[in-house]
Design a protein around this motif. Structure first.
Motif, PDB file in Angstrom:
ATOM      1  N   THR A   1       4.946   3.147   7.879  1.00 26.51           N
ATOM      2  CA  THR A   1       3.936   4.294   7.637  1.00 26.51           C
ATOM      3  C   THR A   1       4.558   5.336   7.949  1.00 26.51           C
ATOM      4  N   GLY A   2       5.966   5.475   8.388  1.00 22.46           N
ATOM      5  CA  GLY A   2       6.906   6.638   8.735  1.00 22.46           C
ATOM      6  C   GLY A   2       6.500   7.691   9.650  1.00 22.46           C
ATOM      7  N   ALA A   3       6.993   8.781   9.362  1.00 28.84           N
ATOM      8  CA  ALA A   3       6.766   9.847  10.202  1.00 28.84           C
ATOM      9  C   ALA A   3       6.653  11.045   9.560  1.00 28.84           C
ATOM     10  N   SER A   4       5.813  12.179  10.152  1.00 25.97           N
ATOM     11  CA  SER A   4       5.696  13.425   9.229  1.00 25.97           C
ATOM     12  C   SER A   4       6.314  14.483  10.111  1.00 25.97           C
TER      13      SER A   4
ATOM     14  N   PHE B   1       0.756  -1.132   0.301  1.00 25.99           N
ATOM     15  CA  PHE B   1       0.063   0.090   0.244  1.00 25.99           C
ATOM     16  C   PHE B   1       0.896   1.208  -0.113  1.00 25.99           C
ATOM     17  N   THR B   2       0.741   2.063  -1.068  1.00 23.39           N
ATOM     18  CA  THR B   2       1.884   3.337  -1.241  1.00 23.39           C
ATOM     19  C   THR B   2       1.191   4.384  -0.304  1.00 23.39           C
ATOM     20  N   GLY B   3      -0.004   4.324   0.178  1.00 29.80           N
ATOM     21  CA  GLY B   3      -0.556   5.573   0.571  1.00 29.80           C
ATOM     22  C   GLY B   3      -0.728   6.816  -0.549  1.00 29.80           C
ATOM     23  N   TYR B   4      -0.977   7.998  -0.007  1.00 26.13           N
ATOM     24  CA  TYR B   4      -1.061   8.974  -1.018  1.00 26.13           C
ATOM     25  C   TYR B   4      -0.012   9.558  -1.427  1.00 26.13           C
ATOM     26  N   GLU B   5       1.197   9.852  -0.552  1.00 26.48           N
ATOM     27  CA  GLU B   5       2.335  10.210  -0.982  1.00 26.48           C
ATOM     28  C   GLU B   5       3.537   9.192  -1.156  1.00 26.48           C
ATOM     29  N   ILE B   6       3.533   8.985  -2.498  1.00 22.81           N
ATOM     30  CA  ILE B   6       4.602   7.618  -2.607  1.00 22.81           C
ATOM     31  C   ILE B   6       5.824   8.288  -2.461  1.00 22.81           C
ATOM     32  N   GLY B   7       6.507   7.507  -1.804  1.00 26.08           N
ATOM     33  CA  GLY B   7       7.914   7.748  -1.210  1.00 26.08           C
ATOM     34  C   GLY B   7       8.112   8.429   0.030  1.00 26.08           C
ATOM     35  N   GLY B   8       7.100   9.043   0.603  1.00 25.98           N
ATOM     36  CA  GLY B   8       7.047   9.682   2.083  1.00 25.98           C
ATOM     37  C   GLY B   8       7.628  10.938   1.896  1.00 25.98           C
ATOM     38  N   GLN B   9       8.468  11.112   3.127  1.00 25.80           N
ATOM     39  CA  GLN B   9       8.902  12.384   3.060  1.00 25.80           C
ATOM     40  C   GLN B   9      10.319  12.598   2.163  1.00 25.80           C
ATOM     41  N   ILE B  10      10.793  11.576   1.536  1.00 23.09           N
ATOM     42  CA  ILE B  10      11.954  11.622   0.696  1.00 23.09           C
ATOM     43  C   ILE B  10      11.710  12.336  -0.630  1.00 23.09           C
TER      44      ILE B  10
END
Ligand code: NAP
Length: 334
Positions: free
Chosen positions: A113-116, A34-43
């Motif tokens: 799922t990372g952090a923001s 599942f990519t979520g909405y922002e592919i790649g996340g913070q990077i």
């Protein structure tokens, strides 16, 4: 019709998630990611990456993400361009429900799922992100060589990153909303001693100003006197904390007091068969290279876990893992 049980579901498409995909894909586990909405996340928000080994020339965050994606697809990773709404790790096979309401089941799950970075939420911030507004001094500090930058925040991150920025910037102004820092004494003293750093106390940023292309200044407001002024600057580094993206994990996995997933040194969470990698489980390093490493570890552990399930029932494998986790002190109640 019975729902198909996947080998492994990966939640998140940052460096940790894609790496977990590449490894489990290459192991023929046909992962679903599942990519979520922002592919790649913070990077994907980072202008250029120049400290990821193998790229002697800087590579844009967006291009690095594109390469992660291509490489994962080459190994058969199935990407779902959706967010996960709910997870149920209390029964096995695990359940993952997408925002569209579709239910998926899996024998193993890797959470990435990372952090923001917490946002200031002022005008100009979103518009100039990557064009003078940054949330990462290690990533972007170099681009401010001999320039003036401001740092927003009064915690350890603001001090540490502010000190780091003095390697490049001509002058660093730390803007803090109170007249006392939250940072540890040791870091405070290092910042006070540094003659490139000056403090602007009791002040908040009301607006980030620019010329349409890049940041040119900020509008500052003294919260005690109410005085408003424009302050010219080339860069605005915002360090007012990070937030782990763990809303869907509450009540499912053991989290620390800040909401980060607790993992052992094999990236195992409190639920046997669920692994976590990258910033969702790592508030300390927050680098592409470390997330890639943790994604690799989580994938290899997931493979090992699935191999054990070929000979034993889930409960038996889970019991053994729980005993190890208990010995490590990780098995606290979620
Ligand atoms: P933090 O400790 O939560 O500090 C956030 C800072 O931002 C605080 O000074 C806070 O002001 C300010 N702030 C929050 N929201 C704001 C807003 N909307 N506008 C303006 N200012 C705002 O976050 P952190 O510095 O990222 O540190 C997070 C954790 O990591 C901490 O536990 C820290 O000790 C740890 N850490 C440790 C190290 C190290 O040991 N080397 C390095 C980095 C981080 P107030 O003070 O007024 O609340």
């Amino acid at each position: 019709m019975a729902t198909k049980v996947e080998n492994v579901i990966i939640i998140g498409s940052g460096p940790a998630g894609f790496t977990a995909g590449i490894y489990t894909g290459r192991a023929n586990l046909e992962p679903l990611l599942f990519t979520g909405y922002e592919i790649g996340g913070q990077i994907s928000l980072t202008y250029e990456v120049e400290n990821y080994p193998g790229f002697p020339e800087p590579i844009s965050g967006a291009e690095l993400v594109e390469r992660f994606q291509k490489q994962s697809e080459r190994f058969g990773v199935r990407l779902l361009f959706e967010r996960v709404d709910t997870v149920d790790f209390q029964r096995w096979p695990f359940r993952v429900i997408s925002e569209e309401g579709q239910e998926y089941q899996a024998r193993a799950v890797i959470v990435a799922t990372g952090a923001s970075a917490r946002k200031l939420q002022v005008p100009g911030e979103a518009e100039y992100t990557g064009r003078g507004v940054s949330y990462c001094a290690t990533c972007d500090g170099f681009f401010f060589t001999d320039k003036r930058v401001i740092v927003v925040g009064g915690g350890d991150s603001a001090m540490e990153e502010g000190i780091f920025l003095t390697r490049f910037a001509r002058e660093v102004y730390i803007v803090h909303r109170r007249d006392q820092l939250r940072a540890s004494k040791r870091l405070q003293e290092r910042a006070f001693r540094n003659d490139k750093i000056q403090f602007i106390w009791n002040t908040v940023v009301d607006e980030i100003l620019g010329d349409g292309q890049k940041v040119t200044g900020v509008r500052l407001r003294n919260v005690q006197t109410g005085e408003v002024r424009e302050f010219p600057t080339d860069g605005v580094f915002i360090f007012i904390g990070h937030e782990p993206n763990s809303a869907i994990l509450r009540g499912q996995l053991a989290l620390d007091e800040r909401g980060y997933v607790l993992v052992d040194r094999y990236q195992r969470t409190s639920v046997p068969g669920v692994f976590a990698a990258g910033e969702i489980a790592d508030p300390r390093y927050r680098q592409v290279a470390t997330s890639v490493g943790q994604g690799t570890m989580a994938a290899m552990e997931a493979e090992k876990f699935l191999a054990e399930l070929e000979d034993k029932a889930y409960e038996e494998v889970a019991r053994e893992i729980r005993q190890e986790l208990e010995a490590e002190g990780l098995l606290v109640t979620a």
